[in-house]
Design a protein around this motif. Structure first.
Motif, PDB file in Angstrom:
ATOM      1  N   CYS A 184       5.214   3.480  63.598  1.00 31.90           N
ATOM      2  CA  CYS A 184       6.609   3.849  63.374  1.00 31.90           C
ATOM      3  C   CYS A 184       7.071   4.191  64.825  1.00 31.90           C
ATOM      4  O   CYS A 184       6.602   5.130  65.335  1.00 31.90           O
ATOM      5  CB  CYS A 184       6.752   5.172  62.318  1.00 31.90           C
ATOM      6  N   GLN A 185       8.080   3.563  65.037  1.00 26.02           N
ATOM      7  CA  GLN A 185       8.847   3.835  66.330  1.00 26.02           C
ATOM      8  C   GLN A 185       9.543   5.194  66.234  1.00 26.02           C
ATOM      9  O   GLN A 185      10.048   5.946  65.159  1.00 26.02           O
ATOM     10  CB  GLN A 185      10.011   2.981  66.455  1.00 26.02           C
TER      11      GLN A 185
ATOM     12  N   CYS B 280       5.782   0.921  74.365  1.00 24.11           N
ATOM     13  CA  CYS B 280       5.699  -0.666  73.705  1.00 24.11           C
ATOM     14  C   CYS B 280       6.707  -1.541  74.359  1.00 24.11           C
ATOM     15  O   CYS B 280       7.871  -1.273  74.391  1.00 24.11           O
ATOM     16  CB  CYS B 280       5.597  -0.681  72.259  1.00 24.11           C
TER      17      CYS B 280
ATOM     18  N   THR C 266       1.496  -2.502  76.105  1.00 25.70           N
ATOM     19  CA  THR C 266       1.823  -1.123  75.540  1.00 25.70           C
ATOM     20  C   THR C 266       0.538  -0.136  76.325  1.00 25.70           C
ATOM     21  O   THR C 266      -0.191  -0.752  77.183  1.00 25.70           O
ATOM     22  CB  THR C 266       1.156  -0.989  74.027  1.00 25.70           C
TER      23      THR C 266
ATOM     24  N   SER D 141      14.103   0.905  71.487  1.00 23.07           N
ATOM     25  CA  SER D 141      14.000   0.464  70.004  1.00 23.07           C
ATOM     26  C   SER D 141      13.357  -0.798  69.809  1.00 23.07           C
ATOM     27  O   SER D 141      13.360  -1.675  71.010  1.00 23.07           O
ATOM     28  CB  SER D 141      15.458   0.440  69.340  1.00 23.07           C
ATOM     29  N   LYS D 142      12.728  -1.136  68.806  1.00 23.60           N
ATOM     30  CA  LYS D 142      12.177  -2.535  68.611  1.00 23.60           C
ATOM     31  C   LYS D 142      13.165  -3.589  69.075  1.00 23.60           C
ATOM     32  O   LYS D 142      12.534  -4.611  69.598  1.00 23.60           O
ATOM     33  CB  LYS D 142      11.547  -2.474  67.333  1.00 23.60           C
TER      34      LYS D 142
ATOM     35  N   TRP E 272      10.044   0.404  73.065  1.00 28.35           N
ATOM     36  CA  TRP E 272      10.094   1.727  72.159  1.00 28.35           C
ATOM     37  C   TRP E 272       9.023   2.229  72.561  1.00 28.35           C
ATOM     38  O   TRP E 272       7.904   2.064  73.103  1.00 28.35           O
ATOM     39  CB  TRP E 272      10.426   1.089  70.818  1.00 28.35           C
TER      40      TRP E 272
ATOM     41  N   GLU F 197       6.066   4.786  70.101  1.00 29.85           N
ATOM     42  CA  GLU F 197       5.396   5.094  68.870  1.00 29.85           C
ATOM     43  C   GLU F 197       4.584   6.408  68.842  1.00 29.85           C
ATOM     44  O   GLU F 197       4.204   6.554  70.050  1.00 29.85           O
ATOM     45  CB  GLU F 197       4.651   3.785  68.455  1.00 29.85           C
TER      46      GLU F 197
END
Length: 181
Positions: free
Chosen positions: A2-3, A26, A36, A133-134, A139, A141
């Motif tokens: 989950c970001q 990431c 990552t 954000s993705k 992003w 996580e």
């Protein structure tokens, strides 16, 4: 995984900097490669800090620092190295967290130091001012838990102003953390 949501970054840089230790950054590069690493070293910069780029107010360069937290602030140092920051706080507060080093966990490439980190993640000026954000291919996580007793702090690296602030945070005994001289 989950970001980390934008709302997390609506707090002061001095609070965010130690909290993101252990999180995974990431990135999907322009050529589609997923990269990552675990964040192991950060520095906080607040507007009233003379070492902060936002200290003298809004300029074309520092404008992203005055946006609401959760976006990137990317700049070039020495004309050759990019540095990646996460803007924090409420709109207008002029603050950010510099990501100084990540642990790639078994990769042969070293990402200790902001310039090497940006080279590894393929971060350049076109990532400046984007939301983490993705959708934007950059992003954070959840990563590993870092107990408070494993978090160290010290003065920041490579600055001549604001040297009394112990706003550099790091995971103790990690190989990729900058060595102070």
């Amino acid at each position: 995984m989950c970001q980390i949501k934008k709302e997390f970054f609506i707090q002061n840089a001095t609070e965010v900097a130690p909290k993101i230790l252990g999180m995974k950054i990431c990135r999907i590069t322009k050529n589609g490669e997923f990269k990552t690493g675990i964040i192991v070293e950060t520095e906080a910069y607040m507007q009233d800090d003379p070492a902060c780029h936002a200290f003298n107010g809004i300029t074309k360069r520092t404008a992203p620092m005055f946006e609401e937290g959760g976006i990137s602030y990317v700049y070039l140092i020495y004309g050759i190295h990019y540095c990646l920051n996460i803007v924090t706080g409420i709109k207008g507060s002029g603050q950010a967290v510099l990501i100084r080093a990540i642990d790639l966990q078994k990769s042969s490439f070293e990402a200790s130091g902001p310039g090497k980190l940006c080279k590894y993640l393929d971060i350049k000026k076109d990532q400046n001012g984007i939301l983490f954000s993705k959708e934007n291919n950059l992003w954070l996580e959840k990563g590993i838990e870092v107990p408070d007793n494993r978090i160290g702090s010290s003065h920041r690296v490579g600055i001549s102003k604001g040297i009394d602030y112990n706003w550099r945070f790091f995971i103790k005994n990690n190989l990729y953390v900058s060595k102070l001289k």
